[in-house]
Design a protein around this motif. Structure first.
Motif, short mmCIF file in Angstrom:
data_model
loop_
_atom_site.label_atom_id
_atom_site.label_comp_id
_atom_site.label_asym_id
_atom_site.label_seq_id
_atom_site.Cartn_x
_atom_site.Cartn_y
_atom_site.Cartn_z
N SER A 1 0.81 -1.22 0.00
CA SER A 1 0.00 0.00 0.00
C SER A 1 0.85 1.27 0.00
N SER B 1 -4.76 5.19 -4.29
CA SER B 1 -3.42 4.60 -4.37
C SER B 1 -2.36 5.70 -4.47
N SER C 1 -3.80 -0.79 -9.67
CA SER C 1 -2.98 -0.66 -8.47
C SER C 1 -1.48 -0.65 -8.81
N ASP D 1 -8.38 -4.29 -11.45
CA ASP D 1 -7.99 -3.70 -10.16
C ASP D 1 -6.48 -3.81 -9.94
N GLU D 2 -5.95 -4.99 -10.25
CA GLU D 2 -4.52 -5.21 -10.04
C GLU D 2 -3.71 -4.31 -10.97
N ALA E 1 -0.22 2.54 -10.56
CA ALA E 1 -0.55 3.78 -9.83
C ALA E 1 0.59 4.79 -9.83
#
Lengths: 327, 208
Positions: free
Chosen positions: A96, A236, B179, B175-176, B182
Motif C-alpha cells: 500500500s 493509491s 494498483s 484492479d490489479e 498507480a
C-alpha cells in the motif's frame, strides 16, 4: 543538486568507520527519499556511501523469527513467500506504500530512515525545527491537515510517513544495529523517537551506526486475522491520512491477543497498547472494537486543519479490527 | 587494465591538478559554504575530489557506454542530456509522476531518483530500446490500438511500466493493473484505455 563525494563500501566496517570519521557522510541504498531531498536542498551530504554491494539482502527463517536484511527491496519483501505466509500484514502494508517503481528501489533500512513528508520540512524557505533547528515549526500555525494528533510538541508536529514501519511496530519486530565495535538489538518501537526537544533527530541511531536487519518473531497466531487499513486522499500512491495495522489472535469469537499500531498520526509508528490490553480476552464484537478505539484516542490532540482525524482515527481502528476479525 | 583506462587516469590526474591550482577562484564563484570552509582549511584534495568526474560503464538498449560523469548526475539526466535518449521524460523530477520510468536489469525504476554513478555495470532499457527495428513492441502497438494516450508525455513511462507490470505478473485483472500502474500519472486521463491496452497484451500471452 550540490555535488558530493561518492564511495562504494565493500564491507560493513567500511561503512561504520566512514560514518564515524566523517559526520557529513550519509549512507545511500535505494536513494528514493535521499536523492529527492538533495535535489530540493533539504539534505546536502558531502559524502555518499553506497552500501548496495553489502550482503544484506537475505530474507531467512531463523529459530523463532524471520530475519530481513536491511537491503532487501520493499517489492521483494512484499512478495516473499515467508513474509506472505507468516506476516500478511507486513506484505499488505508494503503493497500500500509508494508505487512499484519506488518499491523496486526502496530498501527496508531506507524505508525506516525516510524523513517526514511535512511540506514545511521540504520547503527551505519555511521555518522548520527538523530541517533547521531553532527556526520554529511552520506547520504548528500553518496548514496542518496531514499532521500529528499524538505525542507532538510545539517544536514539531510532523508524522512519520512509512506504512512498512507501522506493520513492523505491530508485529513486535526488532532492529539490528551495527557499529564498528558492536552490534545491538532494539525493539522496533524504540527505533523511531518522538519529536521532543530535538525533532532534527528522527530516530535513536547513533553516529557510526547502521541498520543491518529487522527481525520479526513468528511464534504467534496473528497471520489469520490481520489487516492494514490505509485511508488517503486517493485510492493509491498517496501518503496515509490515517493507517491502522490490526492483528488478532482469535479463538472462535474470543480475542486471545491483539496488536494495533497507527500511521499518519505521530512522529513515529504509534502502538495502541491500552486498546490492545482492553481487547485481551474480550469477544470480537463491534461494540468492543469501538470501545477499544475510544480508549486509543484518549490523549489525541488536533490542530487547526486536522480535527477530522479525531473522528477518522477511531473509526479506522474499529473498521480495521472488524476486517481482521472477520477474516 | 587497457590503454583507454590508463588514458582516463592521466586525464583525471590533470583535472585534479587543475582544480588544485584554481581552488580559491572556483570555490568563491560556486560558494557552497562547506567548499569555502574547505578552501580556508586548505583542503585542496577534498575540493578536487568533489568536482572529480568518475568512470561509468553502462549498457543502454544493448549498447555499452564508457562515460565520465559527476556523481550528482541522475540516470534520467544522463540518458536525456548525454546519451540524447529523450524518450524518457522529466515530468516532476521528484518521483511522483512516473514519466521517467526505465528498466534497470529488467526491473522498472524511476530514473529521476536514480544516481547514474550507482548504475555502473547495469543494463538499462528505455522506451527507445523496446521496438525491434520497425516492429513495435506489443505494448506499444496495444497503446496505439486502444488510444492509450492523448498528449503522449507520460506515454514512454506508462509503456515501460506496463511492460514490467505484465512481466511481474501484476496484470491479472483491472484492479490489479490499476494498483500496479498507480505510479504513472496521466493528466489527460487516458487510464481506461491504458488498462485496456495492458489487458489485451496480458491476455494474448507469450513473452513480451
Amino acid at each position: 543538486m550540490i555535488n558530493f563525494n561518492y564511495v562504494q563500501a565493500s564491507t560493513q566496517k567500511n561503512v561504520t568507520d566512514t560514518l564515524m570519521k566523517d559526520g557529513t557522510a550519509q549512507i545511500i541504498a535505494g536513494g528514493t527519499n535521499l536523492v529527492d531531498l538533495m535535489k530540493r536542498g533539504v539534505a546536502a551530504p558531502q559524502k555518499l556511501i553506497d552500501i548496495n554491494n553489502l550482503s544484506l539482502k537475505n530474507i531467512e527463517q531463523q529459530k523463532g523469527f524471520v530475519r530481513i536484511g536491511a537491503l532487501a527491496l520493499n517489492s521483494v519483501v512484499a512478495e516473499n513467500e515467508l513474509v506472505v505466509q507468516k506476516f500478511p500484514l507486513l506484505s499488505k502494508a508494503l503493497q500500500s506504500g509508494a508505487s512499484q517503481q519506488l518499491r523496486n528501489m526502496a530498501t527496508v533500512g531506507g524505508n525506516m530512515m525516510q524523513r517526514t513528508r511535512c511540506s514545511y520540512f521540504y520547503d527551505t524557505t519555511m521555518p522548520c525545527n527538523k530541517r533547521n533547528p531553532g527556526t520554529g515549526c511552520g506547520a504548528l500555525k500553518g496548514y496542518n491537515r496531514m499532521h500529528a494528533i499524538f505525542g507532538a510538541t510545539e517544536n514539531c508536529i510532523a508524522v512519520h510517513p512509512s506504512d512498512m514501519c507501522v506493520a513492523l511496530a505491530a508485529l513486535n519486530a526488532s532492529v539490528i544495529i551495527s557499529s564498528s565495535r558492536s552490534e545491538r538489538k532494539i525493539a522496533f518501537t524504540d527505533f523511531h523517537k518522538l519529536a521532543g526537544t530535538n525533532p532534527e533527530k528522527d530516530n535513536t541511531l547513533q553516529r557510526g551506526e547502521m541498520i543491518t536487519a529487522v527481525e520479526i518473531p513468528d511464534a504467534n497466531n496473528f497471520a489469520q486475522h490481520s489487516t492494514y487499513l490505509k485511508i488517503r486522499d486517493r485510492s493509491s500512491y498517496a501518503f496515509a491520512l490515517i493507517s491502522v495495522a490490526a492483528a488478532l489472535d482469535m479463538n472462535g469469537g474470543k480475542i486471545n491477543n491483539a496488536r494495533l499500531a497507527m500511521g499518519g498520526v505521530a512522529h513515529k509508528p504509534w502502538r495502541l497498547t491500552t486498546a490492545e490490553n482492553f481487547l485481551k480476552g474480550k469477544a470480537a464484537t463491534e461494540e468492543n472494537f469501538k470501545q477499544a478505539a475510544a480508549l486509543a484516542m484518549k490523549d489525541a490532540k488536533a490542530y487547526r486543519h486536522n480535527n477530522f482525524k479525531l473522528t477518522l482515527a477511531p473509526n479506522s481502528i474499529a473498521e480495521a479490527l472488524k476486517i481482521a476479525a472477520a477474516m | 587494465m587497457n590503454d583507454n583506462n590508463k588514458d582516463d587516469k592521466t586525464l583525471n590526474h590533470s583535472r585534479r591538478q587543475f582544480f588544485k591550482i584554481s581552488t580559491a577562484l572556483t570555490a568563491v564563484a560556486l560558494t557552497p559554504s562547506y567548499i569555502l570552509k574547505a578552501a580556508d582549511d586548505n583542503m585542496d584534495d577534498k575540493i578536487a575530489e568533489l568536482f572529480e568526474k568518475r568512470d561509468l560503464n553502462i549498457e543502454v538498449n544493448g549498447i555499452v557506454h564508457t562515460l565520465s560523469i559527476e556523481p550528482r548526475v541522475t540516470l534520467l539526466d544522463l540518458l536525456r542530456e548525454q546519451l540524447k535518449l529523450t524518450g524518457s521524460k522529466k515530468g516532476c523530477d521528484h518521483g511522483q509522476c512516473g514519466a521517467c520510468t526505465v528498466h534497470v536489469n529488467g526491473q522498472r525504476v524511476l530514473s529521476c531518483l536514480s544516481l547514474a554513478i550507482m548504475q555502473d555495470g547495469k543494463k538499462i532499457t528505455t522506451i527507445e530500446g523496446l521496438a525491434k527495428g520497425d516492429e513495435l513492441h506489443p505494448m506499444q502497438a496495444a497503446f496505439i490500438k486502444h488510444d492509450g494516450f492523448q498528449c503522449g508525455y507520460c506515454t514512454p513511462g506508462q509503456i515501460m511500466s506496463a511492460v514490467a507490470c505484465v512481466r511481474e505478473g501484476h496484470a491479472n485483472n483491472e484492479d490489479e493493473i490499476r494498483s500496479y500502474m498507480a505510479g504513472n500519472i496521466c493528466r489527460c486521463g487516458a487510464y481506461p484505455n491504458i488498462v485496456d491496452a495492458i489487458t489485451e497484451v496480458k491476455q494474448k500471452g507469450g513473452t513480451i
